[in-house]
Design an enzyme around this catalytic site. Structure first.
Site, PDB file in Angstrom:
ATOM      1  N   CYS A 100      30.916  73.385  34.956  1.00 60.07           N
ATOM      2  CA  CYS A 100      30.206  72.836  33.796  1.00 60.07           C
ATOM      3  C   CYS A 100      29.194  71.778  34.220  1.00 60.07           C
ATOM      4  O   CYS A 100      28.710  71.021  33.385  1.00 60.07           O
ATOM      5  CB  CYS A 100      31.196  72.287  32.773  1.00 60.07           C
ATOM      6  SG  CYS A 100      32.237  70.979  33.432  1.00 60.07           S
ATOM      7  N   ALA A 126      44.458  68.620  41.739  1.00 54.12           N
ATOM      8  CA  ALA A 126      44.314  70.062  41.904  1.00 54.12           C
ATOM      9  C   ALA A 126      44.272  70.488  43.374  1.00 54.12           C
ATOM     10  O   ALA A 126      44.987  71.420  43.778  1.00 54.12           O
ATOM     11  CB  ALA A 126      43.050  70.529  41.186  1.00 54.12           C
ATOM     12  N   ASP A 136      47.427  70.091  36.001  1.00 59.86           N
ATOM     13  CA  ASP A 136      46.428  69.109  35.580  1.00 59.86           C
ATOM     14  C   ASP A 136      46.925  67.743  36.031  1.00 59.86           C
ATOM     15  O   ASP A 136      48.124  67.539  36.183  1.00 59.86           O
ATOM     16  CB  ASP A 136      46.237  69.126  34.058  1.00 59.86           C
ATOM     17  CG  ASP A 136      44.870  68.586  33.635  1.00 59.86           C
ATOM     18  OD1 ASP A 136      43.989  69.391  33.285  1.00 59.86           O
ATOM     19  OD2 ASP A 136      44.685  67.349  33.665  1.00 59.86           O
ATOM     20  N   ARG A 167      38.191  82.536  27.816  1.00 59.47           N
ATOM     21  CA  ARG A 167      39.665  82.573  27.721  1.00 59.47           C
ATOM     22  C   ARG A 167      40.134  83.937  27.228  1.00 59.47           C
ATOM     23  O   ARG A 167      41.118  84.490  27.717  1.00 59.47           O
ATOM     24  CB  ARG A 167      40.149  81.483  26.755  1.00 59.47           C
ATOM     25  CG  ARG A 167      39.918  80.077  27.266  1.00 59.47           C
ATOM     26  CD  ARG A 167      40.366  79.059  26.231  1.00 59.47           C
ATOM     27  NE  ARG A 167      40.051  77.709  26.674  1.00 59.47           N
ATOM     28  CZ  ARG A 167      39.398  76.816  25.945  1.00 59.47           C
ATOM     29  NH1 ARG A 167      38.997  77.108  24.721  1.00 59.47           N
ATOM     30  NH2 ARG A 167      39.137  75.626  26.423  1.00 59.47           N
TER      31      ARG A 167
HETATM   32  N1  SAH Z   1      40.502  74.581  31.442  1.00 56.82           N
HETATM   33  C1  SAH Z   1      40.534  73.607  30.373  1.00 56.82           C
HETATM   34  C2  SAH Z   1      39.461  72.570  30.471  1.00 56.82           C
HETATM   35  C3  SAH Z   1      39.450  71.814  31.753  1.00 56.82           C
HETATM   36  S1  SAH Z   1      38.676  70.244  31.637  1.00 56.82           S
HETATM   37  C4  SAH Z   1      40.457  74.312  29.024  1.00 56.82           C
HETATM   38  O1  SAH Z   1      40.424  75.528  28.979  1.00 56.82           O
HETATM   39  O2  SAH Z   1      40.426  73.614  28.008  1.00 56.82           O
HETATM   40  C5  SAH Z   1      39.079  69.603  33.183  1.00 56.82           C
HETATM   41  C6  SAH Z   1      40.535  69.173  33.335  1.00 56.82           C
HETATM   42  O3  SAH Z   1      40.697  68.814  34.698  1.00 56.82           O
HETATM   43  C7  SAH Z   1      40.964  67.973  32.530  1.00 56.82           C
HETATM   44  O4  SAH Z   1      42.109  68.286  31.803  1.00 56.82           O
HETATM   45  C8  SAH Z   1      41.291  66.888  33.557  1.00 56.82           C
HETATM   46  O5  SAH Z   1      42.424  66.117  33.210  1.00 56.82           O
HETATM   47  C9  SAH Z   1      41.574  67.711  34.774  1.00 56.82           C
HETATM   48  N2  SAH Z   1      41.275  67.080  36.057  1.00 56.82           N
HETATM   49  C10 SAH Z   1      40.183  66.372  36.407  1.00 56.82           C
HETATM   50  N3  SAH Z   1      40.218  66.077  37.711  1.00 56.82           N
HETATM   51  C11 SAH Z   1      41.356  66.617  38.198  1.00 56.82           C
HETATM   52  C12 SAH Z   1      41.959  66.662  39.488  1.00 56.82           C
HETATM   53  N4  SAH Z   1      41.364  66.087  40.531  1.00 56.82           N
HETATM   54  N5  SAH Z   1      43.119  67.327  39.634  1.00 56.82           N
HETATM   55  C13 SAH Z   1      43.713  67.913  38.565  1.00 56.82           C
HETATM   56  N6  SAH Z   1      43.193  67.888  37.325  1.00 56.82           N
HETATM   57  C14 SAH Z   1      42.034  67.263  37.156  1.00 56.82           C
END
Ligand code: SAH
Length: 395
Positions: free
Chosen positions: A339, A281, A252, A214
């Site tokens: 991840c 997404a 999200d 980040r």
């Molecule tokens: N970038 C974030 C962590 C991401 S964790 C950080 O810096 O903290 C993954 C995220 O993706 C979660 O918040 C989850 O709600 C979201 N997510 C999971 N599947 C998704 C989808 N199909 N479309 C949009 N968001 C999604």
């Protein structure tokens, strides 16, 4: 004082080499599973012995798990009590205090910190604990005593909801071991303020593993139009706004995650810069085709959760890049992470390369990175370095 009456588990002929070489696990097929061994209660402490009987150390043992024995200490005479845990916790905390400087970090990262099956994330005087093995489950009372003695936390949440618990025959659930865990709490990261819900959020409530990524990515954000896909609570996007991005859109599918991102934007005085899009997404990326951003961040959940989805799951990264890359301005930046521990760095790199090709974009990798320093890796378990990230500039 040595512990009395610990059961012994014996490695099969030739199977002691790896443990002697420093590997902290013995798999069930490497252990002599006679009736007596099979009858050991899951999670019990045991003495791990070489085929000749020599004691190699103390393990937690679960005859029903593929990873049957996890080494706690190579000293077979050690007493595993609150003092034992306290020493390991103190070492782990001293390392983090030196590395991070503020009390918001992953305090315990399992084997790498000598505490197999245990994750502890620290949020000042609140702790989110994940116990992932039968061994650590039985030791939880001792762990809690040690956490109290070392850190005097006000709140301890046992966030024992990970699916990996099922491999150990454990049930899943969240409980509060100490204090009051109602509602989100504040944390500080990269000099910015965020909120995390230790009980109701995802995983421990916050993903400290992306802290360094980040910071790097936010360093590219000055005057940029930023798209933070899979934003969760705004760890990337809100920091980018604080580092003088022109605009930030957080996408999200979780409203709770976006509410936390909004709270963070307010706390950092960047609420005018950050906007939110609650959406799937891939749908959002398709809908936004034709828009342009100077920085696109994609930090999805694990697309590959088991070995059998490796092929199809890995292609998710290709698709993500195919949809995200067209939104990146010429000369702009794309950050993409994975991840999924089953996707190794070469496979991830290959999917990213293919996605760029599908999108007809070229560019250069600026940074290939992993998890932040408070997520160390046991040298015997390089495969547990699960986080991979690439930052590219696109032409
Ligand atoms: N970038 C974030 C962590 C991401 S964790 C950080 O810096 O903290 C993954 C995220 O993706 C979660 O918040 C989850 O709600 C979201 N997510 C999971 N599947 C998704 C989808 N199909 N479309 C949009 N968001 C999604």
């Amino acid at each position: 004082m040595a512990q009395k009456k610990l059961p012994s588990v014996l490695l099969r002929a030739g199977e002691d080499r790896r443990v002697r070489a420093g590997h902290p696990w013995a798999f069930s097929n490497e252990i002599l599973m006679d009736a007596e061994t099979r009858a050991i209660a899951p999670g019990s402490l045991a003495v791990l012995r070489a085929p000749g009987g020599e004691a190699l150390g103390l393990v937690t043992f679960n005859p029903h798990s593929l990873i049957a024995a996890r080494l706690l200490t190579s000293n077979p005479e050690a007493t595993v009590d609150a003092l034992f845990f306290g020493r390991r916790l103190a070492q782990a905390a001293a390392l983090r205090d030196r590395l991070i400087g503020v009390p918001f970090y992953r305090l315990v990262h399992a084997e790498a910190d000598g505490l197999p099956g245990l994750i502890v994330d620290r949020f000042g005087d609140a702790l989110a604990v994940q116990v992932n093995t039968a061994g650590m489950e039985l030791l939880t009372p001792v762990l809690l005593e040690a956490l109290d003695a070392e850190l005097s936390p006000k709140t301890i949440v046992l966030k024992n909801d990970s699916p990996v618990r099922e491999l150990e025959g454990l049930t899943r659930g969240t409980s509060v071991a100490k204090g009051d865990a109602a509602g989100p709490i504040e944390l500080v990261e990269n000099d910015a303020r965020f909120v995390a819900d230790l009980s109701g959020g995802q995983k421990t409530g916050w993903f400290y593993d992306q802290r360094d990524n980040r910071r790097f990515v936010a360093g590219l954000a000055k005057d940029a139009r930023v798209l933070d896909v899979y934003s969760y609570s705004g760890g990337f996007g809100v920091l980018a706004a604080k580092r003088d991005a022109r605009s930030v859109v957080c996408i999200d599918r979780s409203q709770a995650a976006l509410d936390a991102a909004k709270a963070a934007a307010d706390l950092n005085g960047v609420d005018k810069i950050v906007s939110f899009d609650k959406a799937e997404a891939f749908d959002a990326l398709e809908r936004r085709a034709g828009e342009t951003f100077d920085l696109v961040i994609c930090d999805p959940p694990a697309f590959v959760k088991s070995r059998k989805d490796l092929k199809t799951g890995a292609q998710g990264y290709r698709k993500l890049v195919r949809l995200a890359a067209p939104l990146v301005a010429k000369g702009g930046f794309l950050f993409v992470a994975s991840c999924s521990h089953l996707v190794d760095p070469p496979l991830f790199g290959e999917q990213v390369r293919r996605g760029l090709r599908d999108a007809g974009r070229s560019g250069r990798i600026l940074l290939s990175s992993g998890a932040a320093l408070d997520h160390p890796v046991h040298p015997g378990l390089p495969e547990t370095a699960y986080l991979k990230a690439l930052t590219l500039q696109l032409d």
